[in-house]
Design a protein around this motif. Structure first.
Motif, short mmCIF file in Angstrom:
data_model
loop_
_atom_site.label_atom_id
_atom_site.label_comp_id
_atom_site.label_asym_id
_atom_site.label_seq_id
_atom_site.Cartn_x
_atom_site.Cartn_y
_atom_site.Cartn_z
N UNK A 156 -21.29 31.20 10.39
CA UNK A 156 -22.08 30.24 10.98
C UNK A 156 -21.63 28.29 11.09
N UNK A 157 -21.41 28.10 12.10
CA UNK A 157 -20.61 26.54 12.27
C UNK A 157 -21.46 25.84 12.06
N UNK A 158 -20.69 24.69 11.85
CA UNK A 158 -20.87 23.36 11.09
C UNK A 158 -20.56 22.33 11.95
N UNK A 159 -21.80 20.70 11.29
CA UNK A 159 -21.28 20.00 11.34
C UNK A 159 -21.60 18.14 11.21
N UNK A 160 -20.61 17.40 10.66
CA UNK A 160 -20.65 16.54 10.90
C UNK A 160 -21.65 15.22 10.57
N UNK A 161 -22.40 15.07 9.98
CA UNK A 161 -23.41 14.18 10.13
C UNK A 161 -23.48 12.89 9.48
N UNK A 162 -22.64 12.00 9.69
CA UNK A 162 -22.44 10.76 9.15
C UNK A 162 -23.52 9.75 9.15
N UNK A 163 -24.24 9.61 7.74
CA UNK A 163 -25.28 8.43 7.74
C UNK A 163 -26.28 8.87 7.43
N UNK A 164 -27.27 8.48 6.20
CA UNK A 164 -28.63 9.56 6.09
C UNK A 164 -29.23 8.66 6.43
N UNK A 165 -29.13 7.57 6.76
CA UNK A 165 -30.24 6.82 7.75
C UNK A 165 -31.41 7.96 8.07
N UNK A 166 -32.86 7.52 9.01
CA UNK A 166 -33.73 7.90 8.82
C UNK A 166 -33.11 8.83 11.17
N UNK A 167 -31.97 9.00 11.95
CA UNK A 167 -31.77 9.27 12.69
C UNK A 167 -30.47 10.40 12.50
N UNK A 168 -30.09 10.20 11.03
CA UNK A 168 -29.02 10.85 10.93
C UNK A 168 -29.27 12.39 9.73
N UNK A 169 -30.25 11.98 9.39
CA UNK A 169 -31.61 12.46 9.30
C UNK A 169 -32.45 13.76 9.87
N UNK A 170 -32.69 12.98 11.05
CA UNK A 170 -33.37 14.26 12.01
C UNK A 170 -32.28 14.84 12.74
N UNK A 171 -30.73 14.38 12.51
CA UNK A 171 -29.56 15.38 13.14
C UNK A 171 -29.74 16.18 12.09
#
Lengths: 579, 137, 432, 377
Positions: free
Chosen positions: C1-16
Motif C-alpha cells: 500500500x502506498x503512503x502519503x504524508x499529510x501535514x496539518x489536521x484542519x479541515x483541508x488536511x482531514x479532507x485530503x
C-alpha cells in the motif's frame, strides 16, 4: 426469529467514570436476569485489550450470538467493539452499545441509586432491541472504471486530465465544436497576465494527446440512466448517437456572460461593451486609441432579480483596467463600483491598478451612474455621494461588468442527472461547506462555474477536487453501500410515490411492475430503493402510509420493543413478533 | 405517597442531539434521571407511531430531538419530523391527550447545555401535568 | 500500500486524508496540536447556512480516527524530508505527551484530580483548563496530553495525582520525544493559519479594554459548549451586550500589517451578528466594513438577509479608535461613515475585532524543511499560481487550504480533495 | 496634484475611512474629513480642495497617518495641497490675526538683527562657538506674546541650566531664525526655504556638531525637512527629553521626587518622530507616571498646529484632554512641547466651558519640571 438470542452483556467500569457513580456489580446481576441474556460480566475498561479479549472469549465460551457493551457513547467506541465482535466471527451488526456514561453516570453523579436504576433500564432496553437485531451485509457495487466529463472548459479539462492521470479512461462531452470554454474568448488572464490562448492550447494539447481521454465535440447529452458505478449516458453528436457506459459523471458545463441589453446604453454594438467584448477587442488589437474609459461594476447583479455577487467581475475589471492603463498610459480610466471585491491576494492587483493611476469611484445603489449615448458621443454621469454632486465623464468606451449567469440548458441536464439546481440556477452541491464538489446523488460531481462563478484558478482547483472525489470509487472498483439502508416490501407498497418525492438522495424511485392477478394483469408502480444510493436516514419509512418500508437496523419492531422495555421494569420478555 | 417521577423517552438523532446528550455527559451537566435516550439515525426516522406507542405504554413524555433546521445530516429529515410531529399533536388534541407530553427540540452537537436544560424543563412540565393515565403502571 | 504524508489536521488536511484513505492509500496525518480539527473545531456555526461547525466536523474527525488506513500522529511535527516524489522519507518528531496513547481511554479521571489550572487556549483563554487535558470534549484522538510547561510534577517533581488516579496506567512522566521515519510517496501540506494578535494596534484597545475581544474569542463565547455556555458576557456585570460593533480588516487589507484580504471575515462577522440576534433578540449588531466582500455562493443573499431579518447595521468605515468609559466599561467606537460622510462615536457594549488570518506560525521553518517556497505574504507558494495552484516547486509536495492562499471552508475542502488527486497522480507515477 | 498623489501614495486610498475615524478634529468638526479631501484629489477636484477652508483645518497631527492601512502619507499630502493652494493664492487663517506667521516671515530677511538673547541671565553659561548648540526656537517671541499666562522662556533657561549641569556651555546664537515649521505646514514653502538656509548657515558658523532643542517642531523640521529640501544636510539634533534621559541613565544627574505626573505626547515628538519613551523615563525618575487612556500613538492633540487652526473646536479638544488628564489623579500634566503648553494654558486662561475642578491641573513643561527637580539646586 431464526435463532434464539444468546446475548452477552459487558458492563464497563470505565475506571471510576461509571463504576464510581453506578453500582456496576448490581447492574451485572440484573442483566443476568433478563431473558435472552446468557452471560454478563464487568470490566475495568472494556475497550482495553483485556476487555476486548474477554468479549471474544465469551462469544466462544458461551456461544453468544449477540453482544451488548454498556459503557460510553457509540460515536467513538462502536467501531472498536464491532471489529472485536467480527473477529470472533459474529456479524458486526449483532452488536449494541448502551451508553451508561455520557447519558447516565456523568449526568447523575450524586445519585448513585437513580443512576444505577437508569443503567438497568437502559440495558433492559438494549437487550430488547438487541434480541431483534439482524445481521446486515455491507454490499459492494461494482464500478465501471471510467469517467464522463460534461464540458470541455478549463474545469472540465483539469478534471479529465487528473482522472486520466490517475489511470482511468475519460470521455469529455463538449457541446461546442472545440474545447476551451470561456478561455476561447479571453485575452489575458489574472493573476500574472498570461495569454489565455497559451493556457488553453497547453490544456487542449494535453487532453488531446492523453491516451486515456476521448473527446466528443459538438455533442450533447440526451439521456442518463443508472446510478453510481453504472451509468449509461446517451450522447448525440452530428454523426451518430452514442451510448457511453461510465462509473461516474463530472458536471463542468461552465456559465455564460450576462448581456445587459437596454442597460447603460448597451445595445450589443458601439462602444458600450461587456467585459468579454472588451477582451475581444484587446485580443484582436482593434482598440487603437484611448483617451478615457469607464468601467461600471455590478451591472445586472447584486440587485432585484439577480441577487448574487458574481465574484470575479471586480478582479476582471481591475485586470482589464490595468491593461488599458499600461497600453494607454495617458488615458483617464475610472472604475465605478459599489464596493471593490478584490478578495484574498487579489488585493495586490487592486493596489497595482491604483499605482498605475486607475481611478476607483464609488457609486450608490440608489443612484447608479447614468449613461447617455448620442451617436459617437457618450456621457457618464456619476452621482458622487461623498461630494454630494455629479461628476461627468466623456469616455471613449464604457465597459459593463456583468455577472456570469447559468446556462439555459442547466434545467434539462439537472432533470436528466436528477441533481438539483439552486435558486440562482446554478447547480447545487450536496453540502455548501463540506461537500463543495459532490452532488447529494452519489457518483455525480461538480466543478467550475457550473456551480457558481469561478475564475481560472478556482476552476482548476475544483477540477482537481472533482477528480479526487470521482477517483475514489474508480480506484476501489466498487462502492461500499451503506449497510443500514431502507428496504421496500413490494407487496405492501401502494405506489403512491411519497418516498421518491422526499428522498434527498434520489435513492427511492418508482418502477412500473406488471401485477398478474387471477383474472387480469395490470401495471402498477412500486417503490424501489437503490441500496447503492440509500443513506439510511429512514425518513421515507416513517412517512410511508403503507408501512412498506423498513429502515434496517432501526426497524419498527426493534424500536417498539425498546419502547416497551422501558415501560416494563423487571425481567422484560423480548418481543418475538416480527412486523 | 412518593413524589411523581415521570418516565420519559427520548429519540435522539445520531448526528446532533445524541452527540449533544453526549456533550452534556462529558461536561458533567446534571439533569433529572427521568429520561431514557434511544438513538435513531435521523429525527425523520421517528415514526409518529413510536411516540404514540410510548404514550400508550405509559410513558409520561416523549422527546424527539434532531439537528437544527438546515443542519440535518440527511438534508431535510428534520423538516419531515417537524411536519409529522405537528400532525401527531393535532391527533393528540383530538384524542384528549395533552400535546405538552410530546416535545420536539432541535439540539445540536455543541448544545450539551441545551440538552440538559431541555430535559430539566420537560421533566418539570410533565411533573405539573401529572402521570400519563394511559397504560398500566 | 502506498503512503502519503499529510501535514496539518484542519479541515483541508482531514479532507485530503479521507479522500486518499478511502481509495486505499495509507495516510500519516501529522498534527502539531494534541487534537486534529484545526480552527473549524473552534467555530460555533458556519456561514451561510449556520450549520453547527462541530456537528459537521466531528464525524469527519471520528472517521479519520476509526479509518484503518489513517494513522493520526498528533502532537507531532515534521522535522525533515528527504528523497524524491514517489519515495520520500519524512522524519517526524513525536513530542512527549507523557501519556501512553495505547493505554489512555480518555476517561478524564486524571483531569478531575489535576490541581494545576492554566488559561485555556482552546477557549481563547476565557476560562481555565488543567495541565493534563483534552483540548475539547470532541477531541481526536481522545487521549490526554500533559502540558509540560505547567505540569507540577514535570516542573517541580511534586504532585503525581494523575498517575495515581489513572487506572489504565497510561501516565508516563518519563516519556521522551521520539522520532519516526516514514516512507511516503507524496506530501500534502495543509497547515492553515494563525490569528493576528491585535494587541499592538493600540487604537482598538485590545488587551486594555475588557469589552474588546477578537472574533475567535467571540466565537468561543457564543458557542454553547464554550467557556460561557453560549452567553455573551461583558464587563463589569456579565450582562449580555446591547450593542455590538464588529470591526473588519483588523490587521488585514493593511499595508502596515497584512496587505491581503482574508476572504472570510466579512461573512464571519455577518454570521456572528446573526448568532448574536438568535441568542438575544434585543442585541443590535453593527458591522464596520471597508468593502463588504460577500463573494461566495449565497453570500450576498446572506448579507442582505442579515440586514433585513436580523437588523444588522452595516457601516462602511474602518474605525479609527475605540475609547472606554472607565466606570461603565462601555466603549465608544470612533468612525467615519464613509457613505454619509459623518464622523461619529458609537457607544457599544462590546467590540469584536475581526482580526487578520495570517500564515501559521512556523510556516517558514516548515518551508525550509520541505524545500518549498514562501510567497511575499509568508504563505506557501504554488509552482504556478495560475495553472498549478496545488503544486510546489518540489515535485510530490502539494499544498492545500489557507496555507496556500486565503480561502473559506468549502474552498479549503475542495483544495484538500484536489491535492489528494495530485498526490494520487504522483504516487501512480503519472507525474508530468 | 498628480505628483502629490504619487508622492504621498494617496492613490492607495480605498476609502476605508480609518483616517477620519481616527481624526480628533473630525470628531468635533462635522465639515472636516481627511478622507474626503483625499477623495476629492483622486476625483480630480483640485479647485475644490484649494478653496476649501477645511484644507487648513487639519492639525497634521498624524493620528491618521500612523495607522492608515493604505500607508497614505496624509500629513505630507495636506502639506503638499496647502502649498499648491498657497501658490494659487489661498492662505491659511492664522491665529493672532496672522501675527505669528508675520513674525516668522520677518525672520527670513537676511539682514535683520534680532534681539533674542535677553533671557540669558548671568547664572547661565552659554558660548558663541562650540560643539553643542541650543536651538531655542520661537520661545523669545512666545514670551512676548503669552506672558500673561505662561512663561515660555523658562523652558529655555531650564534647558541651559541642565546643559550646564552636564558640563556643557551651549552655543546660543543671536542669528538663529524661526525653523520655518509653521510656514512650511501652511504652504509657504518659499519662505520656509529662506529660513532654513539662514539657519543652516548659522549652524555651520557656530561650528556645532550637535544640536539640542526643547521644541519638537524644531526637532522635526531640522532633522527631517531640512534634509528633504537641502540635499546633503544631515543635522544631528536631539530633543531635550532624550538628552535628559541619557544624563539620568548615565547617572550624570539626579532628580528629586516631584509628584504624580501624567504626560501629553506632542504630535511632532511622538507620532512624527517616534519619541515616546525618553520623556517617560525622565518623568519616572522624578515621580510617578500615570498614563491617560489615550497615550503614545493614541494620544490626543493639543488642538492647534502651526498657529493656523485655533478655533472653537480646538478649545473643545483641549478641554477634553485636560479633563482626561485631571481624571488620572495626577498632580500635573507634563508636556514636552512649548506649543502644547501654551495651548493648554490658554484653554483655561479665560472662560472655561466646564466646572473649573474638572480641568484644574497644572500644565508644566518637562524640561522645566526636570530642572526644578534637579538634586542639589
Amino acid at each position: 426469529m431464526k435463532d434464539e438470542p444468546r446475548i452477552g452483556v459487558f458492563v464497563c467500569h470505565c475506571g471510576t467514570n461509571i463504576g464510581g457513580y453506578v453500582d456496576v456489580p448490581s447492574v451485572v446481576e440484573y442483566a443476568r436476569t433478563l431473558v435472552g441474556v446468557v452471560h454478563a460480566e464487568r470490566n475495568t475498561y472494556t475497550c482495553a485489550d483485556d476487555g476486548l479479549t474477554a468479549i471474544k472469549k465469551a462469544i466462544k465460551d458461551h456461544n453468544l450470538n449477540r453482544v451488548i457493551v454498556a459503557s460510553c457513547t457509540p460515536r467513538t467506541h462502536a467501531p472498536l467493539f464491532r471489529s472485536a465482535v467480527a473477529d470472533a466471527g459474529l456479524n458486526p451488526y449483532l452488536f449494541e452499545l448502551v451508553n451508561i456514561r455520557e447519558h447516565c453516570s456523568w449526568v447523575h453523579m450524586k445519585e448513585k441509586e437513580a443512576a444505577t436504576q437508569k443503567a438497568k433500564d437502559l440495558i433492559r432496553m438494549g437487550v430488547a432491541r438487541t434480541a431483534l437485531l439482524e445481521p446486515q451485509e455491507e454490499i459492494r457495487i461494482s464500478v465501471t472504471p471510467s469517467a464522463l466529463v460534461i464540458g470541455g472548459g478549463i474545469a472540465g479539462m483539469t478534471a479529465a486530465l487528473s482522472i486520466a492521470n490517475q489511470g482511468f479512461k475519460v470521455d469529455i462531452v463538449e457541446k461546442d465544436s472545440e474545447m476551451g470554454g470561456m478561455l476561447r474568448y479571453l485575452n489575458d488572464l489574472y493573476p500574472g497576465g498570461r495569454k489565455a490562448s497559451l493556457v488553453m492550447d497547453e490544456f487542449i494539447g494535453k487532453v488531446k494527446n492523453h491516451p486515456k481521454i476521448e473527446v466528443h465535440t459538438s455533442s450533447t447529452i440526451k439521456k442518463v440512466d443508472g446510478y453510481i458505478g453504472n451509468f449509461t449516458v446517451s450522447v448525440q453528436n452530428e454523426k451518430v448517437p452514442l451510448d457511453i457506459k461510465t462509473g461516474i459523471i463530472v458536471v463542468a458545463t461552465g456559465a455564460d456572460e450576462f448581456k445587459p441589453v437596454n442597460l447603460y446604453g448597451y445595445s450589443g454594438s458601439g462602444n458600450v461593451l461587456t467585459e468579454l467584448e472588451l477582451e475581444e477587442r484587446l485580443k484582436n488589437g482593434s482598440l487603437q486609441k484611448l483617451d478615457s474609459a469607464i468601467f461600471i461594476q455590478c451591472v445586472g447583479s447584486r440587485g432585484e432579480g439577480r441577487s448574487y455577487c458574481s465574484r470575479i467581475c471586480c478582479n476582471v475589471a481591475i485586470k482589464n483596467s490595468k491593461l488599458l492603463k499600461q497600453t494607454f498610459p495617458e488615458a483617464d480610466i475610472n472604475i465605478l463600483h459599489n464596493g471593490i471585491h478584490a478578495y484574498g491576494t487579489y488585493e495586490k492587483m487592486y493596489r497595482e491598478a491604483q499605482e498605475l493611476g486607475v481611478g476607483f469611484r464609488k457609486y450608490s445603489k440608489e443612484k447608479p451612474p447614468e449613461v447617455t449615448v448620442d451617436g459617437e458621443r457618450m456621457r457618464v454621469k456619476l452621482y458622487h455621494e461623498l461630494m454630494g454632486r455629479e461628476i461627468e465623464y466623456t469616455p471613449d468606451i464604457i465597459v459593463l461588468s456583468t455577472p456570469l449567469i447559468p446556462h439555459p440548458e442547466n434545467g434539462d441536464l439537472s432533470r436528466m442527472l436528477k441533481v438539483p439546481l439552486g435558486q440562482d440556477g446554478f447547480f447545487l452541491e450536496a453540502h455548501v461547506k463540506l461537500r463543495p464538489v459532490d452532488f447529494a446523488t452519489d457518483g455525480i460531481f461538480l466543478c467550475g462555474s457550473a456551480r457558481a462563478p469561478a475564475d481560472i484558478i478556482e476552476s482548476i482547483n475544483q477540477g482537481y477536487s472533482a477528480a479526487s472525489r470521482a477517483a475514489i470509487p474508480l480506484m476501489n472498483g466498487y462502492v461500499q453501500a451503506e449497510a443500514i439502508t431502507a428496504v421496500v416490501d413490494e407487496t405492501k407498497c401502494i405506489g403512491c410515490g411519497y418516498c421518491a418525492s422526499i428522498c434527498p438522495y434520489r435513492a427511492a424511485s418508482m418502477n412500473e411492475k406488471t401485477v398478474v392477478a387471477e383474472e387480469v394483469s395490470y401495471i402498477t408502480r412500486k417503490s424501489y430503493i437503490n441500496p447503492a444510493l440509500c443513506k439510511g436516514c429512514g425518513t421515507c419509512a416513517a412517512g410511508c402510509p403503507a408501512g412498506a418500508i423498513t429502515p434496517n437496523h432501526f426497524t419498527l419492531p426493534q424500536i417498539m420493543a425498546t419502547i416497551k422495555a422501558f415501560q416494563q421494569p423487571g425481567a422484560y420478555i423480548y418481543d418475538r413478533i416480527k412486523a | 405517597m412518593t413524589e411523581f417521577s415521570p418516565r420519559i423517552v427520548a429519540f435522539c438523532c445520531n448526528w446532533c442531539s445524541y452527540v449533544g446528550a453526549d456533550l452534556a455527559g462529558t461536561s458533567r451537566l446534571k439533569y433529572p434521571d427521568n429520561i431514557r435516550i434511544m438513538r435513531v439515525m435521523c429525527s425523520g426516522q421517528v415514526f409518529p407511531s413510536y411516540i404514540l406507542k410510548a404514550l400508550e405504554l405509559g410513558a409520561d413524555g416523549v422527546l424527539v430531538a434532531g439537528c437544527h433546521i438546515g443542519d440535518c445530516h440527511y438534508v431535510s429529515g428534520n423538516k419531515k419530523a417537524q411536519e409529522r410531529v405537528e400532525t401527531l399533536l393535532r391527533v393528540m388534541k383530538t384524542l384528549g391527550l395533552d400535546p405538552r407530553r410530546v416535545r420536539l427540540e432541535w439540539i445540536s452537537a455543541s448544545e450539551g447545555m441545551k440538552f440538559a436544560s431541555t430535559v430539566k424543563e420537560f421533566v418539570e412540565e410533565i411533573k405539573e401535568l401529572g402521570p400519563n393515565l394511559l397504560g398500566v403502571r | 500500500m502506498k503512503s502519503v504524508l499529510v501535514i496539518g489536521g484542519g479541515i483541508a488536511g482531514i479532507q485530503s486524508s479521507l479522500d486518499l484513505a478511502n481509495r486505499g492509500y495509507h495516510i500519516y496525518l501529522v498534527e502539531r496540536e494534541p487534537s486534529i480539527g484545526g480552527h473549524m473545531a473552534l467555530l460555533d456555526k458556519t456561514f451561510p447556512t449556520n450549520d453547527c461547525s462541530m456537528c459537521i466536523l466531528a464525524p469527519k474527525m471520528n472517521e479519520c480516527n476509526a479509518h484503518p488506513n489513517i494513522d493520526i500522529l498528533s502532537y507531532s511535527e515534521v522535522m525533515d524530508l528527504s528523497g524524491n516524489a514517489g519515495d520520500f522519507t519524512a522524519r517526524v518528531q513525536r513530542k512527549a505527551r507523557y501519556i501512553n496513547e495505547e493505554k489512555c481511554t480518555g476517561c478524564g479521571d486524571c483531569t478531575a484530580k489535576c490541581p494545576s489550572k492554566v488559561p485555556n487556549e482552546y477557549n481563547g483563554n476565557l476560562d481555565k483548563r488543567k495541565s493534563i487535558f483534552l483540548p475539547y470534549p470532541q477531541a481526536v484522538p481522545r487521549v490526554m496530553t500533559i502540558d509540560r510547561e505547567h505540569c507540577i510534577y514535570l516542573t517541580k517533581g511534586k504532585c503525581g495525582n494523575c498517575k495515581k488516579v489513572c487506572n489504565a496506567g497510561a501516565v508516563d512522566y518519563e516519556q521522551k520525544d521520539t522520532f519516526v521515519d516514514l516512507n511516503v510517496a507524496a506530501v500534502i501540506v495543509a497547515t492553515g493559519f494563525d490569528m493576528f494578535d491585535p494587541t499592538h494596534m493600540q487604537e482598538y484597545g485590545y488587551g486594555k479594554y475588557a469589552n474588546v475581544i477578537t472574533a475567535m474569542e467571540y466565537e468561543r463565547m457564543i458557542c454553547a459548549s464554550g467557556p460561557t455556555g453560549g452567553h455573551l458576557e461583558t464587563a463589569p456585570d456579565k450582562e449580555h451586550p446591547g450593542k455590538i460593533a464588529f470591526i473588519q480588516c483588523v490587521g488585514s487589507r493593511d499595508l502596515q500589517h497584512n496587505p491581503y484580504c482574508c476572504s472570510v471575515c466579512c461573512m464571519h462577522a455577518i454570521k456572528e451578528s446573526i448568532l448574536a440576534r438568535e441568542h438575544y433578540e434585543d442585541i443590535k449588531p453593527y458591522i464596520f466594513y471597508t468593502d463588504l466582500r460577500a463573494v461566495g455562493k449565497g453570500f450576498e443573499e446572506y448579507a442582505v438577509r442579515g440586514e433585513k431579518e436580523y437588523g444588522i447595521k452595516y457601516i462602511r468605515g474602518r474605525p479609527g479608535q475605540i475609547t472606554e468609559d472607565a466606570s461603565t466599561k462601555t466603549l465608544t467606537v470612533w468612525y467615519d461613515d464613509t457613505v454619509n460622510r459623518k464622523v461619529k462615536g458609537l457607544e457599544v457594549d462590546m467590540a469584536v475585532l475581526c482580526t487578520s488570518l495570517i500564515p501559521a506560525k512556523g510556516s517558514d521553518k516548515l518551508a525550509a524543511i520541505l524545500d518549498i517556497e514562501l510567497d511575499e505574504y509568508g504563505l506557501y507558494k504554488s509552482r504556478d499560481e495560475l495553472t498549478a495552484p496545488l503544486d510546489t516547486r518540489r515535485p510530490g509536495v502539494f499544498i492545500a487550504g489557507y496555507c496556500q492562499s486565503p480561502k473559506d471552508i468549502p474552498e479549503s475542502v475542495a483544495q484538500g480533495s484536489g491535492a489528494a488527486a495530485r498526490a494520487t497522480e504522483v504516487a501512480g507515477g503519472a507525474y508530468i | 496634484m498628480k505628483q502629490i498623489i504619487k508622492r504621498t501614495k494617496a492613490y492607495y486610498c480605498v476609502e476605508c475611512g480609518k483616517c477620519s475615524g481616527s481624526c480628533p478634529v473630525a470628531r468635533v468638526n462635522e465639515g472636516f474629513s481627511p478622507r474626503v479631501i483625499v477623495e476629492r484629489a483622486l476625483s480630480g477636484m483640485k479647485g475644490e480642495i484649494e478653496g476649501d477652508r477645511e484644507l487648513w483645518t487639519c492639525l497634521t497631527c498624524e493620528a491618521c497617518t500612523t495607522k492608515c492601512p493604505s500607508t497614505v502619507k496624509f500629513s505630507e499630502f495636506i502639506r503638499g495641497m496647502r502649498s499648491s493652494a498657497f501658490n494659487s493664492g489661498y492662505t491659511s487663517r492664522c491665529s493672532q490675526g496672522g501675527l505669528l506667521h508675520s513674525i516668522q516671515r520677518v525672520q527670513s530677511y537676511r539682514d535683520i538683527v534680532q534681539n533674542r538673547l535677553q533671557w540669558i541671565s548671568d547664572d547661565l553659561k552659554t558660548s558663541t562657538e562650540g560643539e553643542v548648540l541650543y536651538f531655542t526656537g520661537c520661545l523669545p517671541y512666545f514670551e512676548n506674546l503669552f506672558s500673561g499666562f505662561v512663561n515660555p522662556l523658562e523652558i529655555a533657561r531650564s534647558t541651559v541650566k541642565i546643559l550646564n549641569k552636564a558640563g556643557i556651555s551651549p552655543v546660543v546664537s543671536p542669528n538663529e531664525r524661526c525653523c520655518g515649521h509653521d510656514l512650511l505646514w501652511t504652504g509657504n514653502v518659499e519662505t520656509f526655504q529662506k529660513l532654513a538656509r539662514l539657519n543652516i548657515e548659522m549652524i555651520k558658523e557656530s561650528g556645532a556638531s550637535r544640536i539640542v532643542t526643547s521644541c519638537p517642531e524644531c526637532l522635526r523640521t531640522l532633522k527631517l525637512d531640512y534634509a528633504d529640501f537641502f540635499e546633503g544636510t544631515d543635522i544631528e539634533i536631539v530633543h531635550i527629553s532624550e538628552f535628559i534621559s541619557s544624563l539620568i541613565k548615565n547617572n550624570d544627574i539626579k532628580l528629586n521626587r516631584a509628584g504624580i505626573m501624567t504626560y501629553q505626547d506632542p504630535c511632532r515628538l511622538g507620532r512624527h518622530m517616534g519619541i515616546y519613551d525618553a520623556p517617560r523615563e525622565v518623568i519616572k525618575s522624578m515621580g510617578e507616571l500615570v498614563e491617560m487612556n489615550k497615550n503614545r500613538e493614541e494620544s490626543s492633540c493639543c488642538g492647534v498646529s502651526a498657529w493656523a487652526t485655533c478655533e472653537g473646536n480646538s478649545k473643545l479638544m483641549q478641554i477634553e484632554r485636560l479633563i482626561e488628564a485631571k481624571s488620572t489623579g495626577a498632580d500635573m500634566l507634563v508636556t514636552s512641547c512649548p506649543k502644547c503648553l501654551i495651548h493648554f494654558r490658554c484653554a483655561v486662561h479665560n472662560q472655561i466651558p466646564v466646572e473649573k475642578e474638572k480641568v484644574d491641573i497644572p500644565v508644566v513643561d518637562l524640561t522645566v519640571a526636570a530642572c526644578r527637580a534637579l538634586a542639589g539646586e
